[in-house]
Structure formats: structure tokens, C-alpha cells
Write a protein that holds these residues in place. Structure first.
Motif, PDB file in Angstrom:
ATOM      1  N   SER A 260       6.213  30.167  19.385  1.00  0.00           N
ATOM      2  CA  SER A 260       7.057  30.910  18.115  1.00  0.00           C
ATOM      3  C   SER A 260       8.298  30.144  18.066  1.00  0.00           C
ATOM      4  O   SER A 260       8.755  29.240  18.932  1.00  0.00           O
ATOM      5  N   ALA A 261       8.660  30.319  16.865  1.00  0.00           N
ATOM      6  CA  ALA A 261       9.878  29.824  16.539  1.00  0.00           C
ATOM      7  C   ALA A 261      10.924  30.923  15.793  1.00  0.00           C
ATOM      8  O   ALA A 261      10.918  30.692  14.535  1.00  0.00           O
ATOM      9  N   LEU A 262      11.329  31.789  16.435  1.00  0.00           N
ATOM     10  CA  LEU A 262      11.976  32.796  15.757  1.00  0.00           C
ATOM     11  C   LEU A 262      13.619  32.931  15.862  1.00  0.00           C
ATOM     12  O   LEU A 262      14.201  32.302  16.728  1.00  0.00           O
ATOM     13  N   ASP A 263      14.034  33.629  14.713  1.00  0.00           N
ATOM     14  CA  ASP A 263      15.446  33.637  15.126  1.00  0.00           C
ATOM     15  C   ASP A 263      15.906  35.259  15.113  1.00  0.00           C
ATOM     16  O   ASP A 263      14.738  36.018  15.155  1.00  0.00           O
ATOM     17  N   ARG A 264      17.094  35.518  15.577  1.00  0.00           N
ATOM     18  CA  ARG A 264      17.329  36.840  15.728  1.00  0.00           C
ATOM     19  C   ARG A 264      16.908  37.892  14.905  1.00  0.00           C
ATOM     20  O   ARG A 264      16.823  39.114  14.961  1.00  0.00           O
ATOM     21  N   SER A 265      17.067  37.504  13.495  1.00  0.00           N
ATOM     22  CA  SER A 265      16.894  38.266  12.388  1.00  0.00           C
ATOM     23  C   SER A 265      15.437  39.010  12.579  1.00  0.00           C
ATOM     24  O   SER A 265      15.154  39.862  11.484  1.00  0.00           O
ATOM     25  N   ARG A 266      14.559  38.102  12.980  1.00  0.00           N
ATOM     26  CA  ARG A 266      13.257  38.390  12.550  1.00  0.00           C
ATOM     27  C   ARG A 266      12.394  38.540  13.752  1.00  0.00           C
ATOM     28  O   ARG A 266      11.372  39.112  13.966  1.00  0.00           O
ATOM     29  N   VAL A 267      13.058  38.329  15.144  1.00  0.00           N
ATOM     30  CA  VAL A 267      12.281  38.372  16.243  1.00  0.00           C
ATOM     31  C   VAL A 267      11.375  39.842  16.537  1.00  0.00           C
ATOM     32  O   VAL A 267      10.585  39.889  17.085  1.00  0.00           O
ATOM     33  N   ASP A 268      12.379  40.815  16.449  1.00  0.00           N
ATOM     34  CA  ASP A 268      11.831  42.333  16.637  1.00  0.00           C
ATOM     35  C   ASP A 268      10.405  42.365  15.733  1.00  0.00           C
ATOM     36  O   ASP A 268       9.615  43.016  16.207  1.00  0.00           O
TER      37      ASP A 268
ATOM     38  N   GLU B 219      -1.009  38.501  26.028  1.00  0.00           N
ATOM     39  CA  GLU B 219       0.116  37.819  26.613  1.00  0.00           C
ATOM     40  C   GLU B 219       0.917  37.131  25.702  1.00  0.00           C
ATOM     41  O   GLU B 219       0.418  36.298  24.717  1.00  0.00           O
ATOM     42  N   TRP B 220       2.367  37.234  25.944  1.00  0.00           N
ATOM     43  CA  TRP B 220       3.167  36.278  25.031  1.00  0.00           C
ATOM     44  C   TRP B 220       3.539  35.251  26.092  1.00  0.00           C
ATOM     45  O   TRP B 220       4.319  35.657  27.046  1.00  0.00           O
ATOM     46  N   LYS B 221       3.118  34.039  25.805  1.00  0.00           N
ATOM     47  CA  LYS B 221       3.659  32.950  27.055  1.00  0.00           C
ATOM     48  C   LYS B 221       4.870  32.512  26.726  1.00  0.00           C
ATOM     49  O   LYS B 221       5.077  31.567  25.771  1.00  0.00           O
ATOM     50  N   LEU B 222       5.937  32.904  27.303  1.00  0.00           N
ATOM     51  CA  LEU B 222       7.082  32.567  27.247  1.00  0.00           C
ATOM     52  C   LEU B 222       7.791  31.424  28.210  1.00  0.00           C
ATOM     53  O   LEU B 222       7.720  31.484  29.249  1.00  0.00           O
ATOM     54  N   TYR B 223       8.201  30.380  27.339  1.00  0.00           N
ATOM     55  CA  TYR B 223       8.836  29.155  28.078  1.00  0.00           C
ATOM     56  C   TYR B 223      10.144  29.336  28.099  1.00  0.00           C
ATOM     57  O   TYR B 223      10.851  29.954  27.205  1.00  0.00           O
ATOM     58  N   GLY B 224      10.803  28.569  28.914  1.00  0.00           N
ATOM     59  CA  GLY B 224      12.236  28.665  29.319  1.00  0.00           C
ATOM     60  C   GLY B 224      13.022  28.187  28.087  1.00  0.00           C
ATOM     61  O   GLY B 224      14.251  28.822  28.109  1.00  0.00           O
ATOM     62  N   HIS B 225      12.661  27.313  27.450  1.00  0.00           N
ATOM     63  CA  HIS B 225      13.151  26.925  26.264  1.00  0.00           C
ATOM     64  C   HIS B 225      13.168  27.368  25.039  1.00  0.00           C
ATOM     65  O   HIS B 225      13.603  27.263  24.100  1.00  0.00           O
ATOM     66  N   ASP B 226      12.161  28.648  24.960  1.00  0.00           N
ATOM     67  CA  ASP B 226      11.970  29.188  23.663  1.00  0.00           C
ATOM     68  C   ASP B 226      13.161  29.950  23.254  1.00  0.00           C
ATOM     69  O   ASP B 226      13.875  30.495  23.974  1.00  0.00           O
TER      70      ASP B 226
ATOM     71  N   PRO C   2      14.762  33.221  20.268  1.00  0.00           N
ATOM     72  CA  PRO C   2      16.127  33.189  20.776  1.00  0.00           C
ATOM     73  C   PRO C   2      16.371  33.516  22.224  1.00  0.00           C
ATOM     74  O   PRO C   2      15.386  33.678  22.894  1.00  0.00           O
ATOM     75  N   ASP C   3      17.591  33.141  22.880  1.00  0.00           N
ATOM     76  CA  ASP C   3      17.677  33.234  24.433  1.00  0.00           C
ATOM     77  C   ASP C   3      17.443  34.637  24.952  1.00  0.00           C
ATOM     78  O   ASP C   3      17.592  34.590  26.118  1.00  0.00           O
ATOM     79  N   ASP C   4      17.603  35.600  24.119  1.00  0.00           N
ATOM     80  CA  ASP C   4      17.272  36.891  24.713  1.00  0.00           C
ATOM     81  C   ASP C   4      15.752  37.385  24.398  1.00  0.00           C
ATOM     82  O   ASP C   4      15.505  38.651  24.474  1.00  0.00           O
ATOM     83  N   LEU C   5      14.776  36.419  23.998  1.00  0.00           N
ATOM     84  CA  LEU C   5      13.498  36.840  23.650  1.00  0.00           C
ATOM     85  C   LEU C   5      12.942  37.573  24.954  1.00  0.00           C
ATOM     86  O   LEU C   5      12.153  38.796  24.601  1.00  0.00           O
ATOM     87  N   ALA C   6      13.298  37.196  26.146  1.00  0.00           N
ATOM     88  CA  ALA C   6      12.563  38.004  27.322  1.00  0.00           C
ATOM     89  C   ALA C   6      13.065  39.364  27.357  1.00  0.00           C
ATOM     90  O   ALA C   6      12.108  40.325  27.568  1.00  0.00           O
ATOM     91  N   ASP C   7      14.207  39.668  26.983  1.00  0.00           N
ATOM     92  CA  ASP C   7      14.724  41.173  26.843  1.00  0.00           C
ATOM     93  C   ASP C   7      13.987  41.883  25.858  1.00  0.00           C
ATOM     94  O   ASP C   7      13.857  42.952  25.781  1.00  0.00           O
ATOM     95  N   ARG C   8      13.899  41.201  24.866  1.00  0.00           N
ATOM     96  CA  ARG C   8      13.358  41.931  23.657  1.00  0.00           C
ATOM     97  C   ARG C   8      11.729  42.217  23.906  1.00  0.00           C
ATOM     98  O   ARG C   8      11.344  43.189  23.519  1.00  0.00           O
TER      99      ARG C   8
END
Length: 257
Positions: free
Chosen positions: A44-52, A70-77, A79-85
Motif C-alpha cells: 500500500s501507499a497511503l497517506d493519512r487523508s485516505r488510510v481509514d 491479512e494485511w502484511k505490514l512492513y516496518g517502512h510502510d 503512514p507511520d501509525d498504520l499499525a494503530d489504525r
């Protein structure tokens, strides 16, 4: 190397199972397939305005199909709060692993199995059953889904998978598979597990060598592993490099509120 991996194995990944397809929807690349296949978000290449909104779209897509995904989240993905979202949307994180890559030509050329161990290629249902027995004892979890996935691959796409079981006489004590991804130069090492009584004897390393030789013979340049804390030190000693972390975030519709 991380940029190459992202481009070939995530952003432009081919489907990895019979009946599955990969598509880009907005700024998300996802795979959808039968229930036994891996379903989920690859990139994914998401910005904060569209991530949710994008997270909700994926939940709606897979829930409509009745699929756990599964959403396969990598450490460099980002926005930086994607895990929390993701957690806020009902995803449950599993254990993080380390993405490790090695150039096959740089790996040690020979690592024979220990005395008394035979490495046996898995090509049919009987071999899959032996492999599943070893992995269920090694990992302590049911292997029904992996049985189904591997049998489907061996039947319908045998050129994309290599599976091997380590036998101590008639007893399966370790097993692993390799996913060959055409057109990428990468082969992924998966499922390497040894039953507790047989750990520390070099079987895991021999399974890596077995698969590396086959990958090289078929023209692949790189091996990729999502490594646990247990396997990472072995891989580092062999010459694998850690690129980033990867954490599966799993969404189970039947558990959603």
C-alpha cells in the motif's frame, strides 16, 4: 534491495495460488483467492487523508466473500501509525518477523543433513501428510489449511513450489517449502520447522541448502525469508541480510463486532 523487493514481490506480485488473482485498487495491492489460499494486502501507499477509507474498503471486500485476510505490514510502510489504525479497525497483530534476503551465489555451497537424516522431496499427497505431521509437531498448530494449499499447488502449479521433508527413518522430523515467483528473481523460503527433539543438529540449515540449489538451477538469484527470532541468527550466519520487519495483521470477519 528493499526497493527491488517492494517492486517485484509486493507492488507487482503475481498470484501465488491456483484460483487467486492480484489487483491494484487505488493505492492498495491485494490478493483474493479461494478460502484455502492466502488472502490479503501485499502493498500500500497511503497517506493519512485516505488510510481509514482504504482499510474499510479491504474489510468490506473480504467480508463480502466470507474471507479471513491479512494485511502484511512492513516496518517502512506509511503512514507511520498504520499499525494503530489497523488495530482500531479490528485487525489482530501476530508475531513480527524479520524480512531477510540473500543472493544465492553468495551462500555456502554445501550443508549436508546430519547422520541418520534423509531429505525427501514432497510431490504427492503422502508426502504432504508427512510434511504436515512434522510441521504440526514443530509449530504446535493445525496444518489443515497448509495441506490444502500445498496439494493444490503441487497439482495445478508444480513449477512454483518445492517442498521437502526430513526423515529420521520412518519418522518426519522437519519440513519446509519454497515458493518460486516467476519473473521476479526471488524464491521465498517458508514453513521451515523442526520438531523440538531434533533441533540444533543442522537440519534447518540443510533444508535451506537443499532449496537454494534448486532455486539456482531454475535461474533464481535471491532467497527471501520472513524469519522468526529463532531462525534469524542461523540465517545471518549463512549470509542473509535483514531488510525490515514484517507483521501480519489478521482480520477475521466472524470475530468482528
Amino acid at each position: 534491495m528493499l526497493a527491488v523487493f517492494d517492486d517485484r514481490m509486493r507492488k507487482n506480485a503475481p498470484p501465488d495460488a491456483p484460483g487467486a488473482y492480484v489487483e491494484r485498487v487505488g493505492d492498495v495491492v491485494r490478493q483474493t483467492g479461494p478460502d484455502a489460499a492466502w488472502n490479503g494486502v501485499l502493498w500500500s501507499a497511503l497517506d493519512r487523508s485516505r488510510v481509514d477509507e482504504a482499510i474499510a474498503e479491504q474489510v468490506d471486500h473480504y467480508t463480502a466473500l466470507g474471507r479471513e485476510f491479512e494485511w502484511k505490514l512492513y516496518g517502512h510502510d506509511q503512514p507511520d501509525d498504520l499499525a494503530d489504525r489497523l488495530e482500531a479497525a479490528g485487525f489482530v497483530p501476530e508475531e513480527p518477523e524479520t524480512l531477510m534476503v540473500a543472493r544465492i551465489a553468495d551462500l555456502p555451497t554445501s550443508s549436508a543433513p546430519p547422520t541418520g537424516i534423509e531429505l525427501r522431496p514432497v510431490t504427492d499427497a503422502a508426502g504432504v501428510e508427512l510434511m504436515a505431521q512434522a510441521q504440526e509437531e514443530a509449530f504446535g498448530r493445525d496444518g489443515t489449511r497448509h495441506r490444502q494449499q500445498l496439494l493444490a499447488q503441487l497439482t495445478e502449479r508444480p513449477d512454483t513450489v518445492v517442498a521437502v521433508v526430513a526423515m529420521a527413518g520412518d519418522v518426519p522430523v522437519s519440513a519446509a517449502r519454497m515458493e518460486l515467483v516467476p519473473g521476479t528473481g526471488f524464491a521465498g523460503l517458508w514453513g521451515g520447522g523442526t520438531v523440538p527433539a531434533w533441533r540444533g543438529r543442522g537440519i534447518y540449515r540443510a533444508l535451506i541448502d537443499f532449496r537454494a540449489h534448486i532455486a539456482a538451477e531454475r535461474g533464481y538469484q535471491y532467497l527471501q525469508v520472513d524469519a522468526s527470532d529463532q531462525s534469524r541468527p542461523i540465517l545471518e550466519r549463512l549470509g542473509f541480510t535483514a531488510l525490515t520487519t514484517t507483521t501480519p495483521y489478521v482480520y477475521r470477519p466472524r470475530l468482528a463486532a
